[in-house]
Enzyme design. Structure first.
Site, PDB file in Angstrom:
ATOM      1  N   LYS A  94      -4.104  -1.995  14.202  1.00 13.48           N
ATOM      2  CA  LYS A  94      -3.357  -0.851  14.746  1.00 13.48           C
ATOM      3  C   LYS A  94      -3.707  -0.590  16.210  1.00 13.48           C
ATOM      4  O   LYS A  94      -4.853  -0.701  16.625  1.00 13.48           O
ATOM      5  CB  LYS A  94      -3.587   0.397  13.902  1.00 13.48           C
ATOM      6  CG  LYS A  94      -2.653   0.424  12.696  1.00 13.48           C
ATOM      7  CD  LYS A  94      -2.572   1.777  12.059  1.00 13.48           C
ATOM      8  CE  LYS A  94      -3.873   2.123  11.430  1.00 13.48           C
ATOM      9  NZ  LYS A  94      -4.027   1.572  10.084  1.00 13.48           N
TER      10      LYS A  94
ATOM     11  N   GLU B 247       0.849  -1.200   0.000  1.00 15.31           N
ATOM     12  CA  GLU B 247       0.000   0.000   0.000  1.00 15.31           C
ATOM     13  C   GLU B 247       0.881   1.245   0.000  1.00 15.31           C
ATOM     14  O   GLU B 247       2.092   1.159   0.238  1.00 15.31           O
ATOM     15  CB  GLU B 247      -0.893  -0.008   1.238  1.00 15.31           C
ATOM     16  CG  GLU B 247      -0.115  -0.132   2.543  1.00 15.31           C
ATOM     17  CD  GLU B 247      -0.738   0.624   3.689  1.00 15.31           C
ATOM     18  OE1 GLU B 247      -1.162   1.775   3.481  1.00 15.31           O
ATOM     19  OE2 GLU B 247      -0.777   0.073   4.801  1.00 15.31           O
TER      20      GLU B 247
HETATM   21  N1  PSU Z   1      -0.334   0.550   8.689  1.00 16.78           N
HETATM   22  C1  PSU Z   1       0.628   1.387   9.126  1.00 16.78           C
HETATM   23  N2  PSU Z   1       0.414   2.737   8.918  1.00 16.78           N
HETATM   24  C2  PSU Z   1      -0.675   3.225   8.245  1.00 16.78           C
HETATM   25  C3  PSU Z   1      -1.672   2.312   7.788  1.00 16.78           C
HETATM   26  C4  PSU Z   1      -1.439   0.985   8.037  1.00 16.78           C
HETATM   27  O1  PSU Z   1       1.625   0.956   9.709  1.00 16.78           O
HETATM   28  O2  PSU Z   1      -0.796   4.435   8.053  1.00 16.78           O
HETATM   29  C5  PSU Z   1      -2.892   2.808   7.010  1.00 16.78           C
HETATM   30  C6  PSU Z   1      -3.357   1.696   6.071  1.00 16.78           C
HETATM   31  O3  PSU Z   1      -3.341   2.221   4.758  1.00 16.78           O
HETATM   32  C7  PSU Z   1      -4.748   1.357   6.518  1.00 16.78           C
HETATM   33  C8  PSU Z   1      -5.207   2.708   6.995  1.00 16.78           C
HETATM   34  O4  PSU Z   1      -5.526   0.825   5.487  1.00 16.78           O
HETATM   35  O5  PSU Z   1      -4.052   3.150   7.741  1.00 16.78           O
HETATM   36  C9  PSU Z   1      -6.490   2.629   7.799  1.00 16.78           C
HETATM   37  O6  PSU Z   1      -7.033   3.902   7.865  1.00 16.78           O
HETATM   38  P1  PSU Z   1      -8.530   4.109   8.461  1.00 16.78           P
HETATM   39  O7  PSU Z   1      -8.399   3.727   9.909  1.00 16.78           O
HETATM   40  O8  PSU Z   1      -8.837   5.565   8.263  1.00 16.78           O
HETATM   41  O9  PSU Z   1      -9.417   3.213   7.665  1.00 16.78           O
END
Ligand code: PSU
Ligand code: MN
Length: 300
Positions: free
Chosen positions: A156, A22
């Site tokens: 996360k 990504e």
């Molecule tokens: N993993 C990381 N850092 C990030 C992300 C994932 O170590 O910034 C990103 C990914 O792209 C994931 C996104 O899909 O955060 C999720 O964002 P949200 O919670 O707004 O859906």
């Protein structure tokens, strides 16, 4: 409207191993200039393992499946990159802009192009308070309909781990721990949640083969703990998360901006330690994803 790198086109036509990456992690998750180093490191680890990297992004309106080195550098340096979950792609394409893909849009594009494995740092999920706000990452829904194996260090740390696990169960997405039987929580190996785990790569690959044999529409999550030397304890993580959550609330930050805001807050509160940790775990996950892809593409 979509363009693959020649390297990737060759790899896919010859049935050679490929790994999707990504770009939100690069453009919104890690500060400059380390983000460019991480992007290169992840790609180079994948090549060392004998697989072909496919970093996804939107460049000047074109969806890119795999990027050239100069384009990766341009994205890492740019300030005007839109965070694109799957539903954001058409707008950014039509505007001719730059877009970074999340896990959701990356696995959607990977599945469309026959790329079966992706690596990231931490998965999106149910935000704290999500039972009120309904802020649940599209990563979860997309996992239900894109048959890609996602390698990550768990959900996360800023998220509600238990509720995210419930949603994954409802969506029917299998989760397996690699060298752990406790769900890792991104910056920490400690979540207090039990999961099934395997210690041997061959056993992991066998589970993925079985998942593929069933022809299920969904993806599969492989979670593995962050590197021990840099990982935080559960309590250190909880403290950083709570501070970041309060700061987001006070600054009225919510929606797609919340994850990048909280990651930045934790990076500065930890004096950069979470950034080093995020980079190391993302690189380790890219390496594991490439090992999986390589084994999957070779006959048993
Ligand atoms: N993993 C990381 N850092 C990030 C992300 C994932 O170590 O910034 C990103 C990914 O792209 C994931 C996104 O899909 O955060 C999720 O964002 P949200 O919670 O707004 O859906
Ligand atoms: Mn959200």
């Amino acid at each position: 409207m979509m363009k693959l790198t020649p390297e990737l086109t060759t790899a896919l036509t010859q049935d050679r191993p490929t790994v999707a990456l990504e770009s939100t992690l690069i453009c919104h998750g890690i500060p400059k200039p380390e983000n460019a180093d991480l992007a290169r490191q992840m790609e180079s680890q994948i090549r060392i393992e004998g697989a072909c990297p496919a970093t996804m992004a939107v460049v000047d309106g074109t969806v890119r499946i795999g990027l050239e080195a100069e384009e990766l550098q341009r994205l890492a340096e740019a300030d005007d990159v839109a965070k694109c979950t799957t539903r954001d792609l058409p707008m950014v394409m039509a505007n001719g802009g730059l877009g970074a893909t999340t896990v959701a849009s990356t696995i959607y594009l990977a599945a469309q192009h026959g790329i079966g494995v992706m690596a990231t740092g931490g998965l999106g999920g149910v935000h704290i308070g999500g039972e009120q706000s309904f802020d649940i990452s599209a990563d979860l829904q997309e996992l239900q309909r894109s048959a890609v194996t996602v390698v990550c260090a768990g959900i996360k740390s800023i998220l509600d781990q238990a509720r995210t696990m419930e949603v994954l169960e409802s969506l029917g997405v299998p989760i397996v721990g690699y060298r752990c039987t406790e769900l890792p929580a991104f910056y920490t190996a400690e979540s207090g949640i039990d999961i099934p785990g395997v210690d041997r790569l061959d056993d992991l690959v066998q589970i993925i083969r079985c998942h593929k044999a069933l022809n299920l529409p969904c993806g599969l999550l492989v979670v593995t703990p962050p590197p021990q030397d840099l990982a935080l304890s559960g309590s250190e993580t909880a403290k950083l998360v709570e501070e970041a959550r309060l700061a987001a609330e006070q600054s009225n930050i919510f929606g797609p901006a919340q994850t990048p805001f909280m990651l930045r807050h934790m990076a500065s509160a930890s004096h950069g330690r979470t950034v080093q940790l995020n980079m190391q775990l993302a690189t380790a996950n890219a390496t594991l994803a490439a090992k999986i892809a390589t084994r999957l593409s070779s006959p048993r």
